[in-house]
Design a protein around this motif. Structure first.
Motif, PDB file in Angstrom:
ATOM      1  N   LEU A   1       0.797  -1.224   0.000  1.00 13.22           N
ATOM      2  CA  LEU A   1       0.000   0.000   0.000  1.00 13.22           C
ATOM      3  C   LEU A   1       0.833   1.281   0.000  1.00 13.22           C
ATOM      4  O   LEU A   1       0.471   2.259  -0.661  1.00 13.22           O
ATOM      5  CB  LEU A   1      -0.945   0.007   1.207  1.00 13.22           C
ATOM      6  CG  LEU A   1      -2.020  -1.081   1.215  1.00 13.22           C
ATOM      7  CD1 LEU A   1      -2.817  -1.028   2.512  1.00 13.22           C
ATOM      8  CD2 LEU A   1      -2.948  -0.943   0.014  1.00 13.22           C
ATOM      9  N   MET A   2       1.943   1.307   0.728  1.00 14.93           N
ATOM     10  CA  MET A   2       2.675   2.567   0.851  1.00 14.93           C
ATOM     11  C   MET A   2       3.264   3.076  -0.463  1.00 14.93           C
ATOM     12  O   MET A   2       3.262   4.293  -0.710  1.00 14.93           O
ATOM     13  CB  MET A   2       3.749   2.453   1.928  1.00 14.93           C
ATOM     14  CG  MET A   2       3.188   2.552   3.341  1.00 14.93           C
ATOM     15  SD  MET A   2       2.122   4.005   3.584  1.00 14.93           S
ATOM     16  CE  MET A   2       3.329   5.308   3.730  1.00 14.93           C
ATOM     17  N   PRO A   3       3.768   2.214  -1.350  1.00 14.77           N
ATOM     18  CA  PRO A   3       4.175   2.742  -2.659  1.00 14.77           C
ATOM     19  C   PRO A   3       3.005   3.372  -3.419  1.00 14.77           C
ATOM     20  O   PRO A   3       3.179   4.380  -4.118  1.00 14.77           O
ATOM     21  CB  PRO A   3       4.713   1.503  -3.383  1.00 14.77           C
ATOM     22  CG  PRO A   3       5.185   0.608  -2.285  1.00 14.77           C
ATOM     23  CD  PRO A   3       4.183   0.807  -1.177  1.00 14.77           C
ATOM     24  N   GLN A   4       1.803   2.801  -3.266  1.00 16.54           N
ATOM     25  CA  GLN A   4       0.629   3.396  -3.903  1.00 16.54           C
ATOM     26  C   GLN A   4       0.325   4.768  -3.306  1.00 16.54           C
ATOM     27  O   GLN A   4      -0.005   5.711  -4.032  1.00 16.54           O
ATOM     28  CB  GLN A   4      -0.584   2.477  -3.730  1.00 16.54           C
ATOM     29  CG  GLN A   4      -0.482   1.145  -4.441  1.00 16.54           C
ATOM     30  CD  GLN A   4      -1.724   0.298  -4.227  1.00 16.54           C
ATOM     31  OE1 GLN A   4      -2.842   0.796  -4.262  1.00 16.54           O
ATOM     32  NE2 GLN A   4      -1.524  -0.996  -3.996  1.00 16.54           N
ATOM     33  N   VAL A   5       0.421   4.865  -1.983  1.00 19.92           N
ATOM     34  CA  VAL A   5       0.184   6.148  -1.321  1.00 19.92           C
ATOM     35  C   VAL A   5       1.189   7.183  -1.816  1.00 19.92           C
ATOM     36  O   VAL A   5       0.833   8.336  -2.097  1.00 19.92           O
ATOM     37  CB  VAL A   5       0.269   5.994   0.211  1.00 19.92           C
ATOM     38  CG1 VAL A   5       0.236   7.363   0.895  1.00 19.92           C
ATOM     39  CG2 VAL A   5      -0.870   5.122   0.728  1.00 19.92           C
ATOM     40  N   GLN A   6       2.443   6.782  -1.948  1.00 19.75           N
ATOM     41  CA  GLN A   6       3.464   7.711  -2.437  1.00 19.75           C
ATOM     42  C   GLN A   6       3.146   8.191  -3.851  1.00 19.75           C
ATOM     43  O   GLN A   6       3.311   9.375  -4.170  1.00 19.75           O
ATOM     44  CB  GLN A   6       4.837   7.039  -2.409  1.00 19.75           C
ATOM     45  CG  GLN A   6       5.372   6.791  -1.006  1.00 19.75           C
ATOM     46  CD  GLN A   6       6.731   6.125  -1.025  1.00 19.75           C
ATOM     47  OE1 GLN A   6       7.648   6.579  -1.712  1.00 19.75           O
ATOM     48  NE2 GLN A   6       6.874   5.042  -0.278  1.00 19.75           N
TER      49      GLN A   6
END
Length: 332
Positions: free
Chosen positions: A132-137
């Motif tokens: 999820l965090m790469p998507q958030v970035q």
């Protein structure tokens, strides 16, 4: 506020939403499974869909910064200009000791929770952080690339979405002084001890503002908190709670303690790729700016929580401020 007053507000909100055509009969009101730190959250459902109702017990800055205008302006702008997973806010306004808002309910569940244990902030991810965090970035990169005039608090003015200050330096210097004054003068329940106050005051006075010349970006300001991310394990479904949104230096986005591990582990590679920031020099300068901003953003959190009944968040922020000042001092 007494429960019968809350019920009256909810009944009025329901009638208003029906009149606006956003809700139909029959409808059902239930308490949301996730409650905010300082808010009551409900779900209203009918054949027209699901709506989320927030009754936020306001911090002082809710009124001084007119938080309801900011929330509505950000939602209107992003829903109009992008296809990002942002909830459409139907209305937001102060009412009888609360800031009340009604908005469309986004799919997905919160990605995680935040707790404080022994003056340490504990981020517990309930969904797959690595996915999820790469998507958030990448979502933040898309938001940060949107051209916006001005800096500071985002508002809608004459049909345009703008910041209310001419420069980021002007805005942040003014806010830092406000935070410092409140944390020394006894305007709240808690203040900083003298030595720490003098240290952060000196740090702010010596801050290198020459490094803050750039096109302003819309900043969420609290996405280090995984409860502001809605997801379905594999995909980010929504970004919520734009209370701390600003137009300013995009490095400010990543100063929160909740981003520290991700910044350290990934060096924000997904974000930099999405923004086409390719040179090592530019990336390192951005990461350095994050570290230098951390004491100032921590000062903001101290200001926000200085009147909390429970001192645990304030005391935890004091410990974080000491750490942030030590780390920033190594980069100055």
């Amino acid at each position: 506020m007494p429960e019968n007053d809350v019920e009256t507000i909810l009944e009025d909100i329901t009638r208003r939403l029906v009149a606006l055509g956003e809700l139909s009969h029959p409808h059902q009101l239930i308490t949301h499974s996730h409650q905010g730190y300082n808010s009551r959250v409900y779900v209203l459902s009918s054949e027209k869909g699901e709506l989320v109702i927030h009754l936020a017990k306001p911090f002082e800055h809710y009124f001084t910064d007119k938080i309801w205008e900011k929330l509505l302006a950000v939602s209107t702008f992003l829903c109009k200009e992008t296809g990002l997973p942002i909830s459409r806010i139907i209305f937001a306004e102060p009412r009888e000791g609360y800031v009340v808002s009604a908005q469309e309910k986004l799919p997905g569940d919160i990605a995680g929770t935040v707790a404080i244990i022994d003056h340490h902030v504990i981020y517990t991810w309930l969904q797959n952080k690595q996915i999820l965090m790469p998507q958030v970035q990448r979502l933040l990169a898309e938001i940060h690339n949107l051209p916006i005039a001005g800096y500071g608090f985002p508002v809608e003015k004459n049909g345009a979405f703008v910041g209310t200050y001419t420069t980021w330096k002007e805005f942040l210097q003014e806010r830092v002084q406000l935070w410092l004054n409140a944390l020394r003068s006894g305007q709240g329940m808690r203040t900083l001890e003298e030595n720490l106050y003098e240290e952060i005051t000196a740090y702010a006075a010596q801050f290198d503002w020459a490094s803050t010349t750039f096109q302003g970006s819309l900043i969420h300001g609290d996405l280090g908190n995984p409860s502001n991310i809605l997801a379905d394990q594999e995909r980010v479904m929504g970004i919520i709670d734009w209370e701390f949104a600003l137009v300013g230096d995009p490095a400010w986005e990543f100063c929160d303690e909740g981003w520290a591990a991700t910044v350290e582990e990934t060096r924000l590679d997904a974000y930099f790729q999405a923004r086409s920031i390719d040179s090592k020099e530019d990336r390192e300068a951005f990461l350095r700016q994050i570290i230098l901003y951390r004491p100032l953003q921590c000062l903001m959190w101290l200001y926000v929580h200085r009147n909390d009944e429970d001192p645990v968040i304030f005391d935890t922020c004091v410990a974080l401020l000491k750490k942030d000042l030590r780390e920033a001092g190594q980069w100055k």
